[in-house]
Design a protein around this motif. Structure first.
Motif, PDB file in Angstrom:
ATOM      1  N   GLU A 215       0.843  -1.200   0.000  1.00  0.00           N
ATOM      2  CA  GLU A 215       0.000   0.000   0.000  1.00  0.00           C
ATOM      3  C   GLU A 215       0.876   1.247   0.000  1.00  0.00           C
ATOM      4  N   PHE A 216       0.431   2.306  -0.676  1.00  0.00           N
ATOM      5  CA  PHE A 216       1.166   3.580  -0.706  1.00  0.00           C
ATOM      6  C   PHE A 216       0.225   4.727  -0.349  1.00  0.00           C
ATOM      7  N   SER A 217       0.773   5.772   0.260  1.00  0.00           N
ATOM      8  CA  SER A 217      -0.060   6.932   0.575  1.00  0.00           C
ATOM      9  C   SER A 217       0.297   8.125  -0.321  1.00  0.00           C
ATOM     10  N   ASP A 218       1.042   7.867  -1.417  1.00  0.00           N
ATOM     11  CA  ASP A 218       1.408   8.954  -2.333  1.00  0.00           C
ATOM     12  C   ASP A 218       0.170   9.453  -3.088  1.00  0.00           C
ATOM     13  N   PRO A 219       0.224  10.701  -3.586  1.00  0.00           N
ATOM     14  CA  PRO A 219      -0.947  11.242  -4.304  1.00  0.00           C
ATOM     15  C   PRO A 219      -1.287  10.441  -5.561  1.00  0.00           C
ATOM     16  N   LEU A 220      -0.256   9.957  -6.274  1.00  0.00           N
ATOM     17  CA  LEU A 220      -0.489   9.086  -7.435  1.00  0.00           C
ATOM     18  C   LEU A 220       0.314   7.818  -7.226  1.00  0.00           C
ATOM     19  N   VAL A 221      -0.333   6.675  -7.439  1.00  0.00           N
ATOM     20  CA  VAL A 221       0.351   5.397  -7.282  1.00  0.00           C
ATOM     21  C   VAL A 221       0.313   4.678  -8.630  1.00  0.00           C
ATOM     22  N   VAL A 222       1.490   4.430  -9.220  1.00  0.00           N
ATOM     23  CA  VAL A 222       1.581   3.629 -10.443  1.00  0.00           C
ATOM     24  C   VAL A 222       2.504   2.470 -10.120  1.00  0.00           C
ATOM     25  N   ILE A 223       1.896   1.291  -9.970  1.00  0.00           N
ATOM     26  CA  ILE A 223       2.674   0.119  -9.566  1.00  0.00           C
ATOM     27  C   ILE A 223       3.608  -0.282 -10.714  1.00  0.00           C
ATOM     28  N   ASP A 224       4.870  -0.491 -10.373  1.00  0.00           N
ATOM     29  CA  ASP A 224       5.871  -0.862 -11.373  1.00  0.00           C
ATOM     30  C   ASP A 224       5.530  -2.240 -11.955  1.00  0.00           C
ATOM     31  N   PRO A 225       5.369  -2.336 -13.277  1.00  0.00           N
ATOM     32  CA  PRO A 225       5.047  -3.649 -13.874  1.00  0.00           C
ATOM     33  C   PRO A 225       6.126  -4.692 -13.604  1.00  0.00           C
ATOM     34  N   VAL A 226       7.358  -4.256 -13.313  1.00  0.00           N
ATOM     35  CA  VAL A 226       8.395  -5.258 -13.054  1.00  0.00           C
ATOM     36  C   VAL A 226       8.643  -5.429 -11.557  1.00  0.00           C
ATOM     37  N   ASP A 227       7.936  -4.694 -10.688  1.00  0.00           N
ATOM     38  CA  ASP A 227       8.139  -4.825  -9.233  1.00  0.00           C
ATOM     39  C   ASP A 227       6.854  -4.432  -8.491  1.00  0.00           C
ATOM     40  N   PRO A 228       6.097  -5.436  -8.037  1.00  0.00           N
ATOM     41  CA  PRO A 228       4.766  -5.181  -7.443  1.00  0.00           C
ATOM     42  C   PRO A 228       4.828  -4.395  -6.131  1.00  0.00           C
ATOM     43  N   ARG A 229       6.032  -4.169  -5.577  1.00  0.00           N
ATOM     44  CA  ARG A 229       6.156  -3.464  -4.299  1.00  0.00           C
ATOM     45  C   ARG A 229       6.719  -2.064  -4.481  1.00  0.00           C
ATOM     46  N   ARG A 230       6.676  -1.530  -5.734  1.00  0.00           N
ATOM     47  CA  ARG A 230       7.288  -0.230  -5.994  1.00  0.00           C
ATOM     48  C   ARG A 230       6.289   0.712  -6.676  1.00  0.00           C
ATOM     49  N   ASN A 231       6.238   1.980  -6.173  1.00  0.00           N
ATOM     50  CA  ASN A 231       5.420   3.013  -6.815  1.00  0.00           C
ATOM     51  C   ASN A 231       6.308   3.868  -7.710  1.00  0.00           C
ATOM     52  N   VAL A 232       6.091   3.768  -9.027  1.00  0.00           N
ATOM     53  CA  VAL A 232       6.922   4.516  -9.978  1.00  0.00           C
ATOM     54  C   VAL A 232       6.721   6.027  -9.808  1.00  0.00           C
ATOM     55  N   ALA A 233       5.553   6.434  -9.273  1.00  0.00           N
ATOM     56  CA  ALA A 233       5.227   7.863  -9.139  1.00  0.00           C
ATOM     57  C   ALA A 233       5.551   8.402  -7.742  1.00  0.00           C
ATOM     58  N   ALA A 234       6.399   7.685  -6.991  1.00  0.00           N
ATOM     59  CA  ALA A 234       6.648   8.063  -5.586  1.00  0.00           C
ATOM     60  C   ALA A 234       7.198   9.482  -5.441  1.00  0.00           C
ATOM     61  N   SER A 235       7.979   9.933  -6.431  1.00  0.00           N
ATOM     62  CA  SER A 235       8.606  11.254  -6.256  1.00  0.00           C
ATOM     63  C   SER A 235       7.764  12.387  -6.854  1.00  0.00           C
ATOM     64  N   LEU A 236       6.557  12.062  -7.350  1.00  0.00           N
ATOM     65  CA  LEU A 236       5.667  13.107  -7.873  1.00  0.00           C
ATOM     66  C   LEU A 236       4.979  13.824  -6.703  1.00  0.00           C
ATOM     67  N   SER A 237       5.126  15.146  -6.640  1.00  0.00           N
ATOM     68  CA  SER A 237       4.463  15.881  -5.551  1.00  0.00           C
ATOM     69  C   SER A 237       3.016  16.152  -5.919  1.00  0.00           C
ATOM     70  N   VAL A 238       2.209  16.396  -4.901  1.00  0.00           N
ATOM     71  CA  VAL A 238       0.790  16.627  -5.151  1.00  0.00           C
ATOM     72  C   VAL A 238       0.610  17.944  -5.931  1.00  0.00           C
ATOM     73  N   THR A 239       1.508  18.909  -5.703  1.00  0.00           N
ATOM     74  CA  THR A 239       1.420  20.171  -6.462  1.00  0.00           C
ATOM     75  C   THR A 239       1.660  19.919  -7.952  1.00  0.00           C
ATOM     76  N   ARG A 240       2.746  19.185  -8.277  1.00  0.00           N
ATOM     77  CA  ARG A 240       3.037  18.905  -9.690  1.00  0.00           C
ATOM     78  C   ARG A 240       1.901  18.096 -10.310  1.00  0.00           C
ATOM     79  N   MET A 241       1.357  17.138  -9.557  1.00  0.00           N
ATOM     80  CA  MET A 241       0.288  16.297 -10.079  1.00  0.00           C
ATOM     81  C   MET A 241      -0.901  17.147 -10.519  1.00  0.00           C
ATOM     82  N   PHE A 242      -1.280  18.116  -9.670  1.00  0.00           N
ATOM     83  CA  PHE A 242      -2.470  18.895 -10.011  1.00  0.00           C
ATOM     84  C   PHE A 242      -2.172  20.040 -10.969  1.00  0.00           C
ATOM     85  N   GLU A 243      -0.914  20.472 -11.027  1.00  0.00           N
ATOM     86  CA  GLU A 243      -0.548  21.393 -12.106  1.00  0.00           C
ATOM     87  C   GLU A 243      -0.716  20.689 -13.442  1.00  0.00           C
ATOM     88  N   PHE A 244      -0.356  19.405 -13.456  1.00  0.00           N
ATOM     89  CA  PHE A 244      -0.513  18.610 -14.677  1.00  0.00           C
ATOM     90  C   PHE A 244      -1.998  18.436 -15.027  1.00  0.00           C
TER      91      PHE A 244
END
Lengths: 465, 465
Positions: A215-244
């Motif tokens: 489980e992740f508490s990041d604003p966006l969670v994209v599970i790595d297709p090659v690693d089920p325990r990793r969030n590829v979007a972990a370093s995306l901030s909530v500000t950048r996410m909503f600017e996008f």
């Protein structure tokens, strides 16, 4: 899915031509064969060049050197660096040692920014020894799936760059290249992705391989297709996410090439800066200190923590802050604070213990009954003690210049830099330091990426009466 | 239980002498017989005189006129007032009509402040028709139980008066006489009560008859022995309750007659007022308006509500308040605000909707993108929109003088007074209005009752070097 004319136009500019393609791959293949010839490692091109998802003009060539997993870590580092240095020299480059999870070599070869990175050739992504070992699996996964969507990835990367949300470094806190590729894959193209993103909300989970194992508490969670325990979007901030998200809404409501043009921040001149200061009426304070020797991904988060710590210090002392930010320059770092209130009266209200606790109440009364600096009190309000005493800092500038600053939970290296080399406190017009003019300009003209485009478009159009 | 010398000393001053006792009872008995003679009601002395718990010098004589419960309310009021007027005239007094739950007559007879109150002679406290019908039951209850504790009640009343916590009126929000009697009864005397009170906490429930039939959220709950659904301490504020707790602690740690001497508030002179202002460095604002015609128990809570409403208005506009209070004078009322910050820059940060809601986001952007008064933004922070715009009120005085004031959820009669007669806004030295000099002095010298005694004692004693 048909493309809009503006998208076709953009693609014609950003898609590498055959000449660029063959030039880069010629160098890449030469590097690979030299790695393979060594007999101790196997070469592999990774990153956007391997996946054909690079934007014309990009010059980053990542070559991984895959060693046998039985090699001890120390020897991997030693042999990897030695091999990389040899290759660099052979191609006429100057080797620069850098450090991620272990050391690697960065160099310039015929105009390309080349990384030569040693890693372990593990059998599956679940068997990785170091984080870099995962990269070859990312390349294989994307290469296999990306057929037919390469142009969409190019468009999306260019769009994210223009929106200021491309890059997973600590400064940007945006979308990594691999994350861009996964999102295009998941939604099946540039336009479907943009159309979906306008309805994104915090906590969204995208799990392409349907194998999430954490489980992740990041604003966006994209599970790595090659690693089920990793969030590829972990370093995306909530500000950048909503600017996008906002940027996507703007594009859909009025698509144009503007959304693919890199943002050139408007730089103010000194008179415009003076005018902005006087119109806002606020008090601008800058703290500058020597930049620590560490890499930006270490220093930038520490600057952010320092800004938060100093903001809390100012607020604890009663000063009211509008906004604060920081910038890491070559020589100096700047921490910038815009205050609504930077001067306070002598009197300060101090909240004490509740009256119902006799022990604390007695201590409190003893402390204040004979205190000469008491203006009013101790008195009781709603069961609690209060006293009105002399404030320690009436002037924000004096507080920032005092030793109290270094107790303000600063980032480790920033604190050390300040303690060793000292710091300067600048106010209003004195903040205008040449190296930080773009930073200060953006601070004052602060707008979301979409708003920047809207504002630019508006200024360009004739005004309605 | 032996008394302390200071308690004996105090008692010798506050206990009515035989002469005072017989003088008051002579008048009381004459009044009673006249009521009885009327044939339509039966007289009863209630309050502290009926219970022998009055403090020497008190001049309040409450005579109730008990009518048959079958009498309709209108006729009770008519017959009651008519009878009371007749009695008043017969004793040479001037009848003044007053109003509690229904009308009664107040007058002065040979130096006594006499209330003549009509009520119903119901059979039990549970059968009361109007709240005043309960009073005879209180008198009967206390008269029956108070034997041997009369001196303790006298001491306790004097102690509460000196502590500024005696009286259940809206201005004081303290201990009613009946509540004092019940507490002395419950704890078995003055000293046991004071010793228990030092450990009081909010939410304490005292239920002498062990018959509580309703929950209360008041800071102190004392269930009425004659009505299981009533909290006798309902009008005690949490501030007065804990001022009393602190006062008890102070008395036990250093018992002295000081704790029984009525508080004479220190009044500042104008030069001392000027000096206090300049030392505190704060900005003092007074709003004065015509006093509404209603009784203090109506006006005082409305002043309090108005102060809260205006405080919220100031804070919504970014001004920082240290403390505020109000005073009801004969002619005018004063609402006093001490501000840490009364001038703010043009710029104001405005928080908008979250970005994830497209409808609200679009409305918000439309509003601000073409707005000329935008300094920065709209921008996104942690998923929310913000914009930095021009502030409506930079000066607290201008805000208080504006029409916005009357929208600040004021008390009804205060709002009407301001709308009809207007209001004045005074700043710093101009706040020094003669009628409010004691109020302003106490505001600036604000201390809990115990701290006042400590401070007075300290000033009297020679200073230690």
């Amino acid at each position: 899915l048909s493309r809009l004319p503006c998208e076709e136009e953009v693609l014609s500019h950003i898609k590498p031509e055959t000449g660029e393609y063959t030039r880069i791959w010629k160098v890449a293949k030469e590097l690979l064969s030299v790695v393979d010839e060594s007999g101790i490692a196997k070469g592999m091109v990774v990153g956007s060049i391997a996946r054909d998802t690079w934007v014309s003009g990009d010059r980053d060539l990542d070559v991984f050197m895959l060693f046998d997993p039985s090699l001890p870590r120390e020897e991997l580092e030693e042999q990897g660096l030695s091999l990389a240095r040899g290759i660099t020299t052979r191609f006429g480059g100057v080797p620069q040692e850098k450090y991620a999870e272990h050391p690697y070599i960065n160099t310039n070869i015929v105009g390309l920014d080349v990384d030569l990175v040693p890693c372990y050739a593990v059998e599956s992504a679940s068997a990785i020894i170091s984080a870099v070992d995962r990269t070859p699996f990312h390349t294989r996964y994307i290469t296999e799936k990306i057929n037919g969507l390469v142009d969409d990835v190019l468009l999306f990367k260019q769009f994210s760059k223009a929106g200021g949300v491309y890059g997973s470094d600590q400064m940007t806190e945006g979308f990594a290249g691999y994350l861009c590729e996964l999102l295009v894959l998941h939604y099946g193209g540039f336009r479907p992705l943009v159309e979906a993103a306008v309805r994104w909300h915090a906590g969204l989970v995208i799990d392409i391989e349907n194998h999430q194992a954490k489980e992740f508490s990041d604003p966006l969670v994209v599970i790595d297709p090659v690693d089920p325990r990793r969030n590829v979007a972990a370093s995306l901030s909530v500000t950048r996410m909503f600017e996008f998200v906002e940027f996507c809404r703007g594009y859909l409501s009025a698509p144009s090439e503007l959304f693919f043009q890199p943002h050139e921040p408007r730089v103010l001149g000194f008179p415009a800066f003076q005018e902005a200061l006087s119109e806002r009426g606020t008090a601008l304070y800058a703290i500058t200190c020597k930049t620590p020797g560490e890499i930006p991904d270490i220093v930038v988060p520490q600057l952010r923590r320092s800004v938060a710590g100093i903001t809390a210090l100012l607020e604890r002392n009663g000063f009211v802050i509008n906004r604060a930010d920081s910038s890491m320059g070559e020589e100096k770092c700047m921490l910038l604070f815009e205050l609504l209130v930077d001067h306070l009266p002598a009197l300060k209200r101090h909240s004490g213990p509740p009256v119902w606790n006799p022990v604390n109440a007695e201590k409190y009364l003893k402390k204040y009954i004979q205190n000469e600096s008491v203006f009013s009190g101790p008195y009781i309000e709603d069961g609690n003690y209060y006293v009105e005493i002399r404030r320690r800092w009436q002037d924000a500038g004096a507080l920032l210049a005092s030793r109290d600053l270094t107790n303000a939970s600063l980032g480790k290296h920033i604190e050390r830099s300040m303690k060793v080399h000292g710091w300067d406190v600048l106010k209003n017009e004195d903040c205008w330091q040449e190296a930080f003019v773009p930073f200060i300009s953006t601070f004052l003209e602060h707008r979301s990426p979409l708003m920047r485009i809207q504002k630019a478009r508006e200024s360009a159009e004739p005004q309605n009466p």
